[in-house]
Design a protein around this motif. Structure first.
Motif, short mmCIF file in Angstrom:
data_model
loop_
_atom_site.label_atom_id
_atom_site.label_comp_id
_atom_site.label_asym_id
_atom_site.label_seq_id
_atom_site.Cartn_x
_atom_site.Cartn_y
_atom_site.Cartn_z
N ALA A 101 13.53 12.69 -2.76
CA ALA A 101 13.95 14.00 -3.25
C ALA A 101 14.08 14.01 -4.78
CB ALA A 101 15.27 14.40 -2.60
N LEU A 102 14.58 12.91 -5.34
CA LEU A 102 14.75 12.85 -6.79
C LEU A 102 13.44 12.64 -7.53
CD1 LEU A 102 18.04 10.73 -6.99
CD2 LEU A 102 17.79 13.19 -7.44
N ALA A 103 12.40 12.20 -6.82
CA ALA A 103 11.09 11.95 -7.45
C ALA A 103 10.18 13.16 -7.39
CB ALA A 103 10.41 10.76 -6.77
N VAL A 104 10.64 14.26 -6.82
CA VAL A 104 9.75 15.37 -6.48
C VAL A 104 9.07 16.00 -7.70
CG1 VAL A 104 11.57 17.14 -6.51
CG2 VAL A 104 9.56 17.42 -5.02
N HIS A 105 9.70 15.96 -8.88
CA HIS A 105 9.13 16.61 -10.06
C HIS A 105 8.44 15.64 -11.03
CE1 HIS A 105 10.77 20.39 -8.83
NE2 HIS A 105 12.01 19.94 -8.86
N LEU A 106 8.33 14.38 -10.66
CA LEU A 106 7.62 13.44 -11.53
C LEU A 106 6.14 13.79 -11.59
CD1 LEU A 106 9.30 10.04 -10.58
CD2 LEU A 106 9.89 11.61 -12.43
N ALA A 107 5.51 13.46 -12.70
CA ALA A 107 4.11 13.85 -12.91
C ALA A 107 3.20 13.27 -11.84
CB ALA A 107 3.66 13.42 -14.30
N ASP A 108 3.45 12.02 -11.46
CA ASP A 108 2.65 11.37 -10.42
C ASP A 108 3.52 11.12 -9.20
OD1 ASP A 108 0.23 11.13 -11.93
OD2 ASP A 108 1.21 9.54 -13.08
N PRO A 109 3.00 11.29 -8.01
CA PRO A 109 3.80 11.07 -6.81
C PRO A 109 4.21 9.62 -6.68
CG PRO A 109 1.50 11.39 -6.23
CD PRO A 109 1.62 11.71 -7.69
N VAL A 110 5.38 9.40 -6.09
CA VAL A 110 5.90 8.06 -5.85
C VAL A 110 5.88 7.82 -4.34
CG1 VAL A 110 7.91 6.55 -6.00
CG2 VAL A 110 7.36 8.10 -7.89
N LYS A 111 5.28 6.72 -3.95
CA LYS A 111 5.27 6.37 -2.53
C LYS A 111 6.48 5.49 -2.23
CE LYS A 111 2.55 4.40 1.24
NZ LYS A 111 1.28 3.74 1.63
N VAL A 112 7.32 5.97 -1.31
CA VAL A 112 8.52 5.25 -0.92
C VAL A 112 8.36 4.83 0.54
CG1 VAL A 112 11.03 5.35 -0.67
CG2 VAL A 112 9.91 6.64 -2.50
N ALA A 113 8.41 3.54 0.80
CA ALA A 113 8.32 3.02 2.17
C ALA A 113 9.70 2.59 2.62
CB ALA A 113 7.35 1.84 2.23
N VAL A 114 10.12 3.06 3.80
CA VAL A 114 11.42 2.71 4.37
C VAL A 114 11.17 1.89 5.63
CG1 VAL A 114 13.58 3.57 5.33
CG2 VAL A 114 12.48 4.80 3.44
N VAL A 115 11.67 0.66 5.66
CA VAL A 115 11.40 -0.22 6.79
C VAL A 115 12.70 -0.83 7.30
CG1 VAL A 115 9.05 -0.72 6.03
CG2 VAL A 115 10.89 -2.21 5.28
N PRO A 123 3.92 1.15 13.01
CA PRO A 123 3.90 2.31 12.10
C PRO A 123 4.35 1.97 10.68
CG PRO A 123 4.87 2.91 14.21
CD PRO A 123 4.74 1.43 14.21
N GLN A 124 5.29 1.03 10.58
CA GLN A 124 5.75 0.64 9.25
C GLN A 124 4.67 -0.16 8.50
OE1 GLN A 124 9.56 -1.31 9.79
NE2 GLN A 124 10.54 0.57 10.52
N MET A 125 3.92 -0.96 9.22
CA MET A 125 2.80 -1.65 8.60
C MET A 125 1.74 -0.67 8.12
SD MET A 125 2.34 -4.98 11.10
CE MET A 125 1.00 -5.65 10.09
N MET A 126 1.50 0.37 8.92
CA MET A 126 0.55 1.41 8.52
C MET A 126 1.05 2.14 7.28
SD MET A 126 -2.10 1.37 10.49
CE MET A 126 -2.80 3.00 10.21
N GLY A 127 2.38 2.39 7.23
CA GLY A 127 2.95 3.08 6.09
C GLY A 127 2.86 2.29 4.80
N LEU A 128 2.78 0.97 4.92
CA LEU A 128 2.68 0.11 3.74
C LEU A 128 1.24 -0.11 3.31
CD1 LEU A 128 5.41 -2.48 4.68
CD2 LEU A 128 5.43 -1.07 2.62
N ARG A 129 0.30 0.34 4.13
CA ARG A 129 -1.11 0.13 3.79
C ARG A 129 -1.42 0.86 2.48
NH1 ARG A 129 -5.38 0.61 8.54
NH2 ARG A 129 -4.21 -1.28 9.10
N GLY A 130 -2.05 0.18 1.59
CA GLY A 130 -2.35 0.76 0.28
C GLY A 130 -1.24 0.56 -0.72
N GLY A 131 -0.12 -0.03 -0.28
CA GLY A 131 0.98 -0.32 -1.19
C GLY A 131 2.00 0.79 -1.27
N ALA A 132 3.16 0.47 -1.85
CA ALA A 132 4.23 1.44 -2.07
C ALA A 132 5.01 1.00 -3.30
CB ALA A 132 5.16 1.52 -0.86
N GLU A 133 5.27 1.95 -4.21
CA GLU A 133 5.99 1.59 -5.44
C GLU A 133 7.45 1.23 -5.17
OE1 GLU A 133 2.78 4.48 -6.98
OE2 GLU A 133 4.19 4.44 -5.29
N VAL A 134 8.04 1.86 -4.17
CA VAL A 134 9.44 1.60 -3.84
C VAL A 134 9.52 1.23 -2.36
CG1 VAL A 134 11.79 2.50 -3.79
CG2 VAL A 134 10.19 3.29 -5.56
N VAL A 135 10.16 0.12 -2.07
CA VAL A 135 10.39 -0.30 -0.68
C VAL A 135 11.90 -0.37 -0.46
CG1 VAL A 135 10.13 -2.14 1.03
CG2 VAL A 135 8.23 -1.58 -0.51
#
Length: 419
Positions: A101-115, A123-135
């Motif tokens: 929610a706090l990242a919503v207005h950043l210029a580039d989207p932030v991928k957050v993975a919750v595991v 499903p969590q392995m699929m969510g991490l595919r391609g990487g995530a800036e915040v885990v």
């Protein structure tokens, strides 16, 4: 009239306009004390040990500087910049939601993975595919994913331990050691905790470099602000009828009730449902889907009462929860603080009611001693404990000159478990 971002108190902490705007949309009017103290230090790149009560705004205190640092660090490919370790599934989900929610207005989207554990890993392995800036992760499940090569930690620039004391209480010390050994030695680390026992201090000493300690005035032994505490004397067998009576007579719209065991949560919830109250159990044996559903229904008002074990005492954020009841007393004064901290959050007022029986009176006095405050004893008409079930509580300082009878001494011995 909407204030421009530059005039926001959050902007004065050094945060970007995009994050100030997101904070405003989250309903953050002004920084809490922990946010005011920690955010500028975190933006400077300092390691931090933050000690503050639950409900004090710790998540935003690390999420906002985390996102600002990430917004200036944008590699051509997606790598894990920040790792947030938490003790429970519920806290992981809530922290992840706040960061998104706090990242919503950043210029580039932030991928957050919750595991977290308790659900299928696929499903969590699929969510991490391609990487995530915040885990955001619980330690056990993260180790599982590391071993499956689903996530790499060698690029982590920022480590956050949220509820550090609870991480150790839950037995995660070995997992934490294995995970931190995989991180780069040069990184920023932020520790946040409601209490700071020696084990947490030892962990911080081993992982942090020249940390700044940020400790709020409301120290772990103090009464949480804006929470009115009451103790109701009652016989053990009368607790469920009394609970029903107080919910109905008090017209409590939502209440979180703490019990000692999974069986008690199911048993008492069933009795309340039979009495016409919308109630549900909440404990570790429920599936993650069931636990999520129970919390959503309590938040929406579809449920009026949730009977929870101590696994729910920390990490849960139930907006506007008016009442917490200790049906069974917690094992420790620290757990008492965390339980009642589910109400009276973010400046709101709350009510904490504890049922005190003859068997638990001595333990409740220990809780009072540790928090440095006596809690008023009350009796509810029609539910008074049997005669001599509880020792009379003398006024402060005792009754001078009164001789104790043999009956008095027997009562005191029974309360202390010596009879």
């Amino acid at each position: 009239m909407k204030l421009p971002a530059a005039s926001s108190p959050f902007a004065e902490l050094g945060l970007s306009a995009a994050l100030v705007r997101a904070a405003s949309q989250r309903g953050y009017v002004a920084p809490t004390p922990i946010q005011s103290a920690a955010i500028p230090l975190a933006l400077e790149g300092r390691d931090i040990v933050g000690c503050a009560q639950t409900g004090s705004g710790k998540t935003a205190a690390f999420a906002l500087p985390l996102l600002q640092a990430l917004d200036t660090w944008r590699p051509a490919w997606r790598r894990t910049y920040a790792l947030v370790l938490v003790p429970t599934r519920e806290l992981a989900a809530q922290v992840g939601e706040t960061i998104r929610a706090l990242a919503v207005h950043l210029a580039d989207p932030v991928k957050v993975a919750v595991v977290f554990g308790g659900v299928s890993v696929n499903p969590q392995m699929m969510g991490l595919r391609g990487g995530a800036e915040v885990v955001v992760a619980t330690p056990g499940r993260l180790l599982d994913l590391v071993e499956r090569n689903a996530v790499k930690l060698d690029d982590v620039n920022l480590l956050v331990l949220d509820e550090a004391d609870r991480l150790l209480d839950e037995g995660f010390a070995e997992e934490l050691a294995r995970l931190t050994a995989l991180l780069p030695p040069r990184r920023q680390s932020l520790f946040f905790s409601a209490t700071f026992p020696p084990a947490v201090q030892q962990l911080a000493d081993g992982l942090l470099h020249d940390p700044v300690r940020v400790e709020m005035p409301a120290t772990p032994g103090d009464e949480p602000p804006a929470i009115e505490q009451h103790a109701v004397e009652v016989d053990t067998a009368q607790r469920t009828p009394l609970l029903r009576h107080m919910i109905e007579q008090g017209q409590w719209p939502r209440v979180l009730v703490f019990v000692a065991t999974r069986y008690a949560s199911e048993h008492v919830a069933d009795k309340l449902r039979r009495a016409g109250l919308a109630a549900a159990a909440f404990h570790g044996d429920l599936s993650q889907g069931a636990r999520t559903r129970v919390l959503a229904e309590l938040n929406s008002g579809a449920l009026r009462v949730v009977l929870a074990t101590d696994m729910a005492a920390r990490g849960l954020h139930i907006p506007g929860l008016p009442v917490v009841v200790n049906y069974d007393l917690p094992r420790s004064p620290t757990d008492y603080t965390h339980r009642i901290g589910r109400t009276g959050r973010a400046g709101a007022t709350g009510l904490a009611v504890s049922f005190v029986t003859a068997a638990s009176e001595a333990h409740f006095r220990l809780i009072e001693k540790r928090q440095g405050q006596r809690v008023p004893r009350e009796r509810v008409a029609g539910f008074e404990p049997g005669e001599a079930a509880l020792p009379a509580s003398p006024p402060e300082g005792g009754i001078k000159g009164r001789r104790k009878s043999k009956k008095d001494k027997l009562r005191e011995a029974a309360a202390a478990g010596k009879a």
